[in-house]
Design an enzyme around this catalytic site. Structure first.
Site, PDB file in Angstrom:
ATOM      1  CG  ASP A  35      13.762  -0.671  13.101  1.00  0.00           C
ATOM      2  OD1 ASP A  35      12.621  -0.577  13.624  1.00  0.00           O
ATOM      3  OD2 ASP A  35      14.334  -1.767  12.960  1.00  0.00           O
ATOM      4  CB  ALA A  36       8.879   2.849  12.772  1.00  0.00           C
ATOM      5  CE1 TYR A  46      -3.997  -1.605  -0.423  1.00  0.00           C
ATOM      6  CE2 TYR A  46      -3.644  -2.679   1.684  1.00  0.00           C
ATOM      7  CZ  TYR A  46      -4.377  -2.548   0.517  1.00  0.00           C
ATOM      8  OH  TYR A  46      -5.459  -3.352   0.291  1.00  0.00           O
ATOM      9  CB  ALA A  70       3.291  -7.162   5.304  1.00  0.00           C
ATOM     10  CE1 TYR A  73      -3.499  -8.646  10.029  1.00  0.00           C
ATOM     11  CE2 TYR A  73      -4.372  -7.677  12.032  1.00  0.00           C
ATOM     12  CZ  TYR A  73      -3.632  -7.575  10.879  1.00  0.00           C
ATOM     13  OH  TYR A  73      -3.031  -6.373  10.568  1.00  0.00           O
ATOM     14  CE1 TYR A 116      -8.048  -7.236   6.647  1.00  0.00           C
ATOM     15  CE2 TYR A 116      -7.240  -8.498   8.534  1.00  0.00           C
ATOM     16  CZ  TYR A 116      -7.887  -8.452   7.317  1.00  0.00           C
ATOM     17  OH  TYR A 116      -8.378  -9.593   6.763  1.00  0.00           O
ATOM     18  CE  LYS A 145      -2.833  -3.018  10.938  1.00  0.00           C
ATOM     19  NZ  LYS A 145      -1.891  -1.980  10.472  1.00  0.00           N
ATOM     20  CG  LEU A 199      -2.458   1.510   4.866  1.00  0.00           C
ATOM     21  CD1 LEU A 199      -3.834   1.604   4.232  1.00  0.00           C
ATOM     22  CD2 LEU A 199      -1.748   2.820   4.730  1.00  0.00           C
TER      23      LEU A 199
HETATM   24  P1  NAI Z   1       4.190  -4.130   2.932  1.00  0.00           P
HETATM   25  O1  NAI Z   1       5.054  -5.313   3.179  1.00  0.00           O
HETATM   26  O2  NAI Z   1       4.275  -3.475   1.589  1.00  0.00           O
HETATM   27  O3  NAI Z   1       4.450  -2.976   3.997  1.00  0.00           O
HETATM   28  C1  NAI Z   1       4.872  -3.167   5.302  1.00  0.00           C
HETATM   29  C2  NAI Z   1       6.191  -2.426   5.436  1.00  0.00           C
HETATM   30  O4  NAI Z   1       6.530  -2.270   6.796  1.00  0.00           O
HETATM   31  C3  NAI Z   1       7.352  -3.134   4.769  1.00  0.00           C
HETATM   32  O5  NAI Z   1       7.932  -2.264   3.822  1.00  0.00           O
HETATM   33  C4  NAI Z   1       8.318  -3.387   5.926  1.00  0.00           C
HETATM   34  O6  NAI Z   1       9.648  -3.287   5.510  1.00  0.00           O
HETATM   35  C5  NAI Z   1       7.935  -2.258   6.862  1.00  0.00           C
HETATM   36  N1  NAI Z   1       8.338  -2.418   8.256  1.00  0.00           N
HETATM   37  C6  NAI Z   1       8.150  -3.465   9.085  1.00  0.00           C
HETATM   38  N2  NAI Z   1       8.669  -3.213  10.298  1.00  0.00           N
HETATM   39  C7  NAI Z   1       9.201  -1.958  10.240  1.00  0.00           C
HETATM   40  C8  NAI Z   1       9.902  -1.130  11.174  1.00  0.00           C
HETATM   41  N3  NAI Z   1      10.161  -1.545  12.406  1.00  0.00           N
HETATM   42  N4  NAI Z   1      10.292   0.094  10.768  1.00  0.00           N
HETATM   43  C9  NAI Z   1      10.050   0.525   9.509  1.00  0.00           C
HETATM   44  N5  NAI Z   1       9.399  -0.211   8.588  1.00  0.00           N
HETATM   45  C10 NAI Z   1       8.990  -1.445   8.959  1.00  0.00           C
HETATM   46  O7  NAI Z   1       2.724  -4.607   3.261  1.00  0.00           O
HETATM   47  P2  NAI Z   1       1.303  -3.877   3.281  1.00  0.00           P
HETATM   48  O8  NAI Z   1       0.335  -4.985   3.397  1.00  0.00           O
HETATM   49  O9  NAI Z   1       1.168  -2.931   2.166  1.00  0.00           O
HETATM   50  O10 NAI Z   1       1.294  -3.087   4.657  1.00  0.00           O
HETATM   51  C11 NAI Z   1       1.155  -1.690   4.793  1.00  0.00           C
HETATM   52  C12 NAI Z   1       0.097  -1.377   5.829  1.00  0.00           C
HETATM   53  O11 NAI Z   1      -1.174  -1.784   5.327  1.00  0.00           O
HETATM   54  C13 NAI Z   1       0.292  -2.101   7.157  1.00  0.00           C
HETATM   55  O12 NAI Z   1      -0.060  -1.239   8.218  1.00  0.00           O
HETATM   56  C14 NAI Z   1      -0.719  -3.227   7.054  1.00  0.00           C
HETATM   57  O13 NAI Z   1      -1.122  -3.711   8.316  1.00  0.00           O
HETATM   58  C15 NAI Z   1      -1.839  -2.508   6.337  1.00  0.00           C
HETATM   59  N6  NAI Z   1      -2.893  -3.352   5.768  1.00  0.00           N
HETATM   60  C16 NAI Z   1      -2.587  -4.342   4.857  1.00  0.00           C
HETATM   61  C17 NAI Z   1      -3.588  -5.145   4.340  1.00  0.00           C
HETATM   62  C18 NAI Z   1      -3.271  -6.212   3.332  1.00  0.00           C
HETATM   63  O14 NAI Z   1      -4.130  -7.042   3.042  1.00  0.00           O
HETATM   64  N7  NAI Z   1      -2.092  -6.216   2.746  1.00  0.00           N
HETATM   65  C19 NAI Z   1      -4.994  -4.984   4.734  1.00  0.00           C
HETATM   66  C20 NAI Z   1      -5.220  -3.882   5.654  1.00  0.00           C
HETATM   67  C21 NAI Z   1      -4.196  -3.130   6.163  1.00  0.00           C
END
Ligand code: NAI
Length: 275
Positions: free
Chosen positions: A73-74, A16, A224, A182, A172, A190, A170
């Site tokens: 690193d958040a 996203y 993720a 989950y 969920y 969340k 974002l």
């Molecule tokens: P994604 O893998 O593209 O994004 C997650 C990112 O978080 C990755 O780039 C990862 O490197 C980064 N990350 C993890 N730990 C970290 C840290 N300590 N510091 C900095 N960066 C860190 O996956 P996605 O799914 O696009 O996730 C983005 C957001 O969307 C998340 O909040 C996820 O929970 C949310 N979301 C995703 C859904 C899905 O079906 N993919 C549905 C609803 C919400």
């Protein structure tokens, strides 16, 4: 003048964060991203080698430009928080200034200010375990990476956000409804993120005229999400049950974020948008 956005949580072109960057870029914003330190090298080299060029194409045919990629690193707010084993880790030692406070300082030094802050990151080391089997450490790690990381980002970026600015995260639906699978405290994380959205909207709105919203996104086959293990089932479930019977595209969530960041949403804050 164009707006400037910082998007935390972009490490490839499948998630996203990337889609939000594209929608904001298409609307004329300058794009800065924060990339998780362990994923930084591969992301930057893939960008350089043109591996993402097809996904960089904007509706007008031009390519999205990412002005700068910051290691981030958040789960660490400042250097004093970083434990020795992380400091010594090869993947971390190769980068510097990647705690939340330092990234905000770097952005300030490089650009002065931003208008849009996006939090598109989450991590739950025990996500595949049911809550009933989750350890304290796993639960707290999920909250730290997925919820407090947002409080910390906003706290450190608000001072460099222009009044009228907008912040988006974002979330969920597992925060409100039971979604088996989950786990690891991610549903709790969340729920915290959504509650914090309302509180932060009040505080950042009163203090700095910043709007704070979250988008409860449908299932997307991101890196993720694949790690959680039941993403195909969720997509099938949505297809069967959602009012619009089509697979959700990341771009649709990107466009929702662009709307929420735009003057069209100038009175919308503290909201959870379901997409
Ligand atoms: P994604 O893998 O593209 O994004 C997650 C990112 O978080 C990755 O780039 C990862 O490197 C980064 N990350 C993890 N730990 C970290 C840290 N300590 N510091 C900095 N960066 C860190 O996956 P996605 O799914 O696009 O996730 C983005 C957001 O969307 C998340 O909040 C996820 O929970 C949310 N979301 C995703 C859904 C899905 O079906 N993919 C549905 C609803 C919400």
């Amino acid at each position: 003048k164009g707006k400037r956005a910082f998007i935390a949580g972009v490490a490839d072109d499948n998630g996203y964060g990337w889609a939000i960057a594209k929608s904001l870029a298409a609307a004329g914003a300058e794009i800065l991203v924060g990339t998780w330190v362990p994923a930084l090298n591969i992301f930057e080299s893939s960008l350089r080698r043109g591996k993402f060029d097809d996904s960089r194409i904007l509706p007008d045919g031009s390519l999205m430009e990412i002005t700068k990629v910051y290691p981030l690193d958040a789960v660490f707010d400042n250097p004093e928080d970083v434990p020795e084993d992380i400091k010594a880790n090869k993947r971390y030692a190769g980068s510097s200034n990647w705690t939340v406070q330092e990234v905000a300082e770097s952005v300030k030094k490089d650009f002065g200010n931003i208008d849009i802050l996006v939090h598109s990151l989450a991590n739950g080391p025990e996500v595949i375990k049911p809550l009933l089997e989750t350890s304290r450490r796993g639960y707290l790690a999920a909250l730290s990476a997925s919820s407090y990381s947002y409080v910390s980002l906003l706290k450190h970026f608000v001072p460099i956000m222009n009044p009228g600015g907008s912040s988006i995260s974002l979330t969920y639906i597992a925060s409100e409804r039971i979604i088996p699978g989950y786990g690891g405290g991610m549903s709790s994380a969340k729920a915290a993120l959504e509650s914090d959205t309302r509180v932060l909207a009040f505080e950042a709105g009163r203090k700095h005229k910043i709007r704070v919203n979250t988008i409860s996104a449908g299932p997307l086959r991101s890196r993720a999400a694949k790690a959680i293990g039941f993403i195909d089932m969720m997509i099938d479930y949505s297809l069967a049950n959602a009012p619009l019977q089509k697979e959700l595209s990341a771009e649709e969530v990107g466009n929702t974020a662009a709307f929420l960041a735009s003057p069209l949403a100038s009175a919308i804050t503290g909201a959870c948008y379901i997409r």
